[in-house]
Design an enzyme around this catalytic site. Structure first.
Site, PDB file in Angstrom:
ATOM      1  N   SER A 104      19.688  21.546  43.294  1.00 45.95           N
ATOM      2  CA  SER A 104      18.582  20.753  42.537  1.00 45.95           C
ATOM      3  C   SER A 104      17.445  20.847  43.016  1.00 45.95           C
ATOM      4  CB  SER A 104      19.124  19.246  43.248  1.00 45.95           C
ATOM      5  OG  SER A 104      19.994  18.564  42.547  1.00 45.95           O
ATOM      6  N   TRP A 129      16.545  23.664  40.872  1.00 45.44           N
ATOM      7  CA  TRP A 129      16.219  23.383  40.035  1.00 45.44           C
ATOM      8  C   TRP A 129      14.934  23.214  39.505  1.00 45.44           C
ATOM      9  CZ3 TRP A 129      15.176  18.626  37.697  1.00 45.44           C
ATOM     10  CH2 TRP A 129      14.597  18.217  36.575  1.00 45.44           C
ATOM     11  N   HIS A 130      14.127  22.031  40.485  1.00 43.73           N
ATOM     12  CA  HIS A 130      13.098  21.875  40.549  1.00 43.73           C
ATOM     13  C   HIS A 130      11.676  23.176  40.352  1.00 43.73           C
ATOM     14  CE1 HIS A 130      14.812  18.185  42.088  1.00 43.73           C
ATOM     15  NE2 HIS A 130      12.957  17.713  41.134  1.00 43.73           N
ATOM     16  N   GLY A 131      11.761  24.959  41.037  1.00 40.59           N
ATOM     17  CA  GLY A 131      11.380  25.488  40.737  1.00 40.59           C
ATOM     18  C   GLY A 131      11.663  26.532  41.519  1.00 40.59           C
TER      19      GLY A 131
END
Lengths: 384, 473
Positions: B320, B323-325
Site C-alpha cells: 500500500s 502504491w502511493h509513490g
C-alpha cells in the site's frame, strides 16, 4: 416534495455554472480589476503543442485569467482575506491602525535599498555636469525629492519590521549631495514632515500610497514659486477654494486599497478636496518632467499642467511619453530609457521627481542617458 | 484537468452536464466516454493510447477468462495481472528501481546503468487497480464481463474517479454502468452538487491553506527547524492531506452522483479512530477494500497461521505504501502502519482497552501524525531530521507568532476532524449528508453549495492575480 421546485433549483445551479460563459459570450458589463498586470496571451494551437500537453496547460492558464465574472470572484476572496484575516497582497504591508504600505516604501525608509554613497555621488556629479550644460542653453534643472509614505507614516510601520533599526537611506544621501553641490532642488519629504503635526487635513491617506489629492495644492503652489524664484520671472499663481469634505475618496487617494480589489472597504477617514486654479500672468514655461507616479497626483488634482506651456512633456519613468497640448495631456508613445528626447534643450525647465523607493534610480535613467549623450562616456566629470 | 480549477468547474462541467442530461439514456454512456476521454487527453494526451490499449486488452482477456475452461482461466488471469502490474511497475517504478540499482552499483565502484527517465501517466495507479478489479471479479465469478467494450471503457475512464479515485471495485458499479435510471434523478443531482461543493471547499480553503504552511515548514533549513515548527508542520500536513484527499473524494462522489452513479464512501472521519486498525477502516476505505479483496484474501486472508497472517498484513501495507509513490519514504510509511496493525493485534489493543476513549484517540492520532512525516518528507534523511526535531523538546521554540489565518484554519480543521468523535455530532453529520426532502433543507443545500462554490472559485482564481500598483520600468 414538488419535483418541479427541485428541477428549478438544479436549473439555477446549472445557470450559475454557465454564468461566466454567458458573461464572456455576450460581453455583459462587469467591473474591472485595479492595478497593473500583464494579460495572459491566448495560446496558439499546433499539433506539437497539443500533443505534448503544453497548449492545454497554457489555455487553462489563459482561461483562468479571462473567464466571466472573475473580477467579482477576486473581490469576494480579497474582501474575506482583508476583513477577516487582515491579509494583503505580497508586496504590500498592513501597518498599525490599518495603514497600508507598499513594501518598497518601508524598505527605502529603513535604508534597505540604499545604493553605495559613491554611486549616489557619481549620479549627482553627472547631474551637476548636465545642469551646467543646460544653463548654457537657458534651460534650468530642478530636482524634486518627493515624500515617501514610509517616512511620513513611520509610526504606523508594524513592529515586526523593526522600524527602530534604521540605516542611512537613499533620501538622506541625495539630500546631502544635492545640498553640497548646490543643485537646485525641492525637498518635499522634509517639508511634509515639518508640517505633518500642524496640518488639519490629510497629507497622506491610510489606504493611499501617494501624497493626498489635497496636499498637491501645496505642492504645485510651492513648485511654481520655486521655479519663478530660480528664473526671476513671474508667470502666474495658484488659488484654491471650494473645499469639500468627503468620506468617499477620489481616485488616487486609496489606490492601495483599490488594488487590493475588495468589495469596497472604507478607511473611515475624512478626505478633503479643493478646487485649484492657475491664473496665468505672462509667458508660461515649457517644461519637461521626468518622474514616477508621484507626479500624477499634482497633474490630476493640483492643476500642474495648467501652469506650463503647450509642448511640455511628462516622461513617466522616463519610458511613457505624455505631451501637453491645448489643455490635454496625452500619451504619444513610449521610448527606451536610454533615449534622450531630441528637443531636450528646447525646454525652459527640466524637472526630475522621484519618491523614496525610486531614488535608487534617481532620474529614472535620464541622468545616465543624457550624460552619455553629452560626453560620449560613462567616466566621471572629473576624469573628462 | 483538476476538479478544483475554474476551467473544470465553469467550462467543462456545465457543458458536460447539459450534454449528459439532454442525451437519451441509451446514449449517455457515449457522452461519458467522450467527456472522460477529453478530460484525460486534456491533461495527458500522449498517454491516452496506453489507456486505450490496456482497456482493449483487458476487455478481451476478461472475455477469454469468462469463457475459458478452469485451467486456462488461471493463465489468462496471470497474463492479465502480469500485464497490468507490469505496465504499472514500468511507468511508475522503473525510475525508482534503476536509481536504487545505480546507487548500489556506484557504491560498489561499478558503472551505472544508462537510463532515460520514464514519464508517469496520470492516474495509472487508479486505473490499473480498476482493471485488476474487473479481471479478478470476472475470474472469481462475482460478475460476468460487460458485453460492450464501450461499457467497460466507461468503467475505466469515468472521469470522476479516473485520476485520483476513489477506487471503485467492478462489482460495486457493474450494474450502474448499464442501468442507473433509478439513481439518475434531480434528487441525486442536487445532492451531488452539494457534495461536490463541500469537497471543493475542503480542498481549496482548508487543504490549500494548511498545505502552504506545511510546505513552508517542511522546506525550512535544518538550523531553522525547531520543536515547535516541526510539530506545527506535521500537524498542518496531517490536516492538509485529509482535507485534500477527502475533499477530492467528495468532489468525485458528488460528480458521480450528478451522473447517477453511487460511489462508496472513501473517508469516515479517520482522525477519531481509537487505534490504527480502526484508522484503516476509516481512511481511504476504497484502497483498504481493494487491498483486502484482491491482495490480502489472495494471500490467504485470515485462513492462515497467526504468524503468516501478521506477515500478510505487513506485506499488504508495505505494498500500500509503495502504491502511493516510488520513494522509500512511502514504503517506510506503509511498513510503519503495518507494524502498528500487527502490534495492536499482538498486545496493544488489549493494553489500550484499559485506557479512555480520549487516550486511545490521542494514541492513534499520534501514530498517524508521525507516519505522515515519512509520507511528506522529501526523502528519508529529511524525514529523520524532522522526527529528530519533533522529539527534541524545546518549549522555548513556541515563542513565535502564528499567522492568524493559519490558526483559524487549524482550529477549523481540528473541529471538523474531531467533532464526529462525539456520537451526537456524528449522527448530525450523517443527517446532513442524507437527503432531506423538505423545501427548506433542499434550498439550504443549494444556497450553501453555491456560496461555497463561489468563495472557493474566488480563492482558486485569485492565486494567479497579484497586480502591481503601477508598472515600473
Amino acid at each position: 416534495m414538488n419535483i418541479r421546485f427541485k428541477n428549478i433549483l438544479f436549473t439555477i445551479v446549472i445557470i450559475g455554472l454557465f454564468a461566466p460563459l454567458i458573461q464572456q459570450t455576450f460581453n455583459i458589463p462587469q467591473p474591472g480589476l485595479k492595478g497593473s498586470y500583464l494579460p495572459t496571451e491566448k495560446p496558439v494551437l499546433s499539433w506539437g503543442s497539443w500533443f505534448d500537453g503544453s497548449w492545454q496547460q497554457q489555455y487553462s492558464d489563459y482561461y483562468e485569467t479571462t473567464f466571466g465574472f472573475r473580477p467579482w470572484l477576486i473581490k469576494i476572496k480579497n474582501h474575506i482575506e482583508f476583513n477577516l484575516f487582515r491579509k494583503v497582497h505580497s508586496g504590500m504591508i498592513l501597518g498599525k491602525e490599518d495603514y497600508l504600505f507598499e513594501r518598497a516604501y518601508i524598505d527605502s525608509y529603513l535604508g534597505k535599498d540604499r545604493i553605495p554613497f559613491d554611486s549616489a555621488k557619481f549620479q549627482v556629479e553627472k547631474l551637476a555636469y548636465i545642469e551646467k550644460h543646460l544653463l548654457q542653453k537657458n534651460t534650468l534643472l530642478l530636482a524634486i525629492l518627493a515624500p515617501g509614505k514610509g517616512s511620513f507614516c513611520a509610526q504606523y510601520i508594524p513592529d515586526n519590521l523593526h522600524p527602530e533599526n534604521r540605516n542611512i537611506s537613499n533620501y538622506y544621501q541625495y539630500r546631502l549631495l544635492l545640498e553640497r553641490t548646490g543643485l537646485p532642488f525641492v525637498d518635499f519629504n522634509n517639508w511634509f514632515l515639518a508640517i505633518k503635526d500642524t496640518s488639519t487635513r490629510l497629507l497622506y491617506t491610510k489606504f493611499g500610497v501617494h501624497w493626498s489629492a489635497y496636499s498637491t495644492h501645496y505642492v504645485t503652489d510651492s513648485l511654481i514659486r520655486k521655479m519663478q524664484s530660480l528664473t526671476g520671472n513671474y508667470w502666474g499663481y495658484y488659488s484654491s477654494n471650494n473645499e469639500k469634505q468627503s468620506k468617499t475618496p477620489k481616485e488616487g487617494d486609496d489606490d492601495l486599497m483599490e488594488i487590493l480589489n475588495t468589495m469596497g472597504t472604507r478607511s473611515g477617514d475624512t478626505y478633503s478636496y479643493i478646487d485649484i486654479k492657475f491664473h496665468p500672468k505672462g509667458k508660461l514655461p515649457k517644461v519637461l518632467i521626468i518622474g514616477d507616479s508621484y507626479v500624477w497626483t499634482p497633474i490630476n488634482h493640483g492643476a500642474l499642467m495648467s501652469s506650463v506651456a503647450d509642448g511640455s512633456q511628462y516622461l513617466y519613468y522616463n519610458h511613457d511619453v505624455y505631451t501637453y497640448s491645448e489643455g490635454q495631456l496625452n500619451q504619444k508613445g513610449i521610448k527606451e530609457k536610454s533615449a534622450v528626447p531630441e528637443d531636450v534643450e528646447g525646454f525652459d525647465f527640466i524637472i526630475l521627481c522621484n519618491t523614496e523607493p525610486n531614488l535608487k534610480e534617481f532620474g529614472s535613467g535620464f541622468i545616465d542617458a543624457y550624460y552619455k549623450k553629452l560626453t560620449g562616456t560613462d567616466k566621471a566629470p572629473s576624469q573628462l | 484537468m483538476v476538479f478544483s480549477s475554474s476551467f473544470f468547474i465553469l467550462l467543462f462541467l456545465p457543458l458536460f452536464l447539459v450534454s449528459y442530461y439532454i442525451t437519451p439514456s441509451r446514449y449517455k454512456n457515449y457522452v461519458i466516454l467522450a467527456g472522460s476521454s477529453l478530460f484525460y487527453i486534456w491533461g495527458a494526451p500522449k498517454f491516452i493510447f496506453v489507456l486505450f490499449g490496456s482497456i482493449v486488452l483487458d476487455f478481451y482477456l476478461a472475455k477469454f477468462i469468462y469463457n475459458a475452461p478452469q485451467l486456462r482461466k488461471k493463465w489468462y488471469l496471470i497474463l492479465s495481472v502480469s500485464l497490468n502490474t507490469g505496465i504499472l511497475l514500468y511507468f511508475k517504478y522503473a525510475n525508482f528501481f534503476v536509481e536504487n540499482i545505480n546507487d548500489i552499483l556506484q557504491s560498489m565502484g561499478y558503472k551505472q546503468i544508462g537510463w532515460i527517465q520514464v514519464a508517469l501517466p496520470i492516474g495509472i495507479s487508479f486505473f490499473t487497480f480498476h482493471e485488476l478489479s474487473y479481471i479478478i471479479d470476472v475470474y472469481r465469478g462475482v460478475k460476468p464481463p460487460l458485453k460492450k467494450i464501450t461499457d467497460y471503457a466507461v468503467y475505466i475512464l469515468l472521469f470522476p474517479q479516473l485520476v485520483a479515485g476513489p477506487i471503485i471495485r467492478f462489482s460495486e458499479i457493474a450494474d450502474q454502468i448499464q442501468d442507473r435510471k433509478n439513481q439518475l434523478n434531480v434528487d441525486s443531482a442536487l445532492l451531488g452538487f452539494f457534495r461536490f461543493a463541500i469537497g471543493l471547499t475542503k480542498k481549496v480553503l482548508i487543504a490549500n491553506t494548511l498545505g502552504a504552511e506545511a510546505d513552508r515548514l517542511f522546506g525550512l533549513q535544518a538550523e531553522d527547524l525547531t520543536f515547535a515548527t516541526s510539530w506545527l508542520g506535521a500537524i498542518a500536513y496531517t490536516f492538509q492531506i485529509y482535507f485534500d484527499f477527502s475533499g477530492y473524494s467528495d468532489m468525485a462522489i458528488g460528480l458521480a452522483r450528478m451522473m447517477g452513479f453511487v460511489f462508496p464512501e472513501n473517508f469516515n472521519n479517520p482522525y477519531i479512530s481509537q487505534n490504527i486498525t480502526e484508522f484503516w477502516r476509516r481512511w481511504h476505505m476504497s484502497l483498504s477494500r481493494w487491498m483486502r479483496d484482491y491482495l490480502y484474501i489472495s494471500l490467504g486472508g485470515n485462513r492462515v497461521s497467526t504468524a503468516r497472517l501478521y506477515f500478510n498484513l505487513w506485506i499488504v501495507f508495505l505494498i500500500s505504501g509503495f502504491w502511493h509513490g516510488a520513494e522509500w519514504t512511502f514504503i517506510i510509511w506503509g511498513a510503519y502502519h503495518g507494524l502498528f496493525l500487527v502490534l495492536e493485534r499482538l498486545f496493544l489493543d488489549k493494553l489500550l482497552l484499559h485506557t479512555t476513549k480520549v487516550i486511545r484517540m490521542l494514541y492513534a492520532f499520534f501514530v498517524v501524525v508521525i507516519g505522515w512525516v515519512f509520507f511528506r518528507a522529501n526523502d528519508l534523511p529529511h524525514a529523520l531530521l524532522f522526527l529528530e526535531r519533533m522529539f527534541t523538546v524545546d518549549l522555548s521554540s513556541f515563542y513565535f507568532t502564528l499567522d492568524f489565518r493559519i490558526l483559524c484554519f487549524l482550529v477549523l480543521a481540528f473541529i471538523f476532524c474531531f467533532m464526529a468523535g462525539f456520537s451526537r455530532i456524528e449522527k448530525f453529520e450523517s443527517d446532513v449528508f442524507t437527503f432531506r426532502n423538505t423545501k427548506t433543507a433542499v434550498t439550504s443545500y443549494i444556497v450553501v453549495g453555491l456560496l461555497l462554490t463561489i468563495i472557493s472559485l474566488g480563492y482558486i482564481t485569485s492565486s494567479s492575480f497579484n497586480p502591481f500598483i503601477y508598472f515600473r520600468f
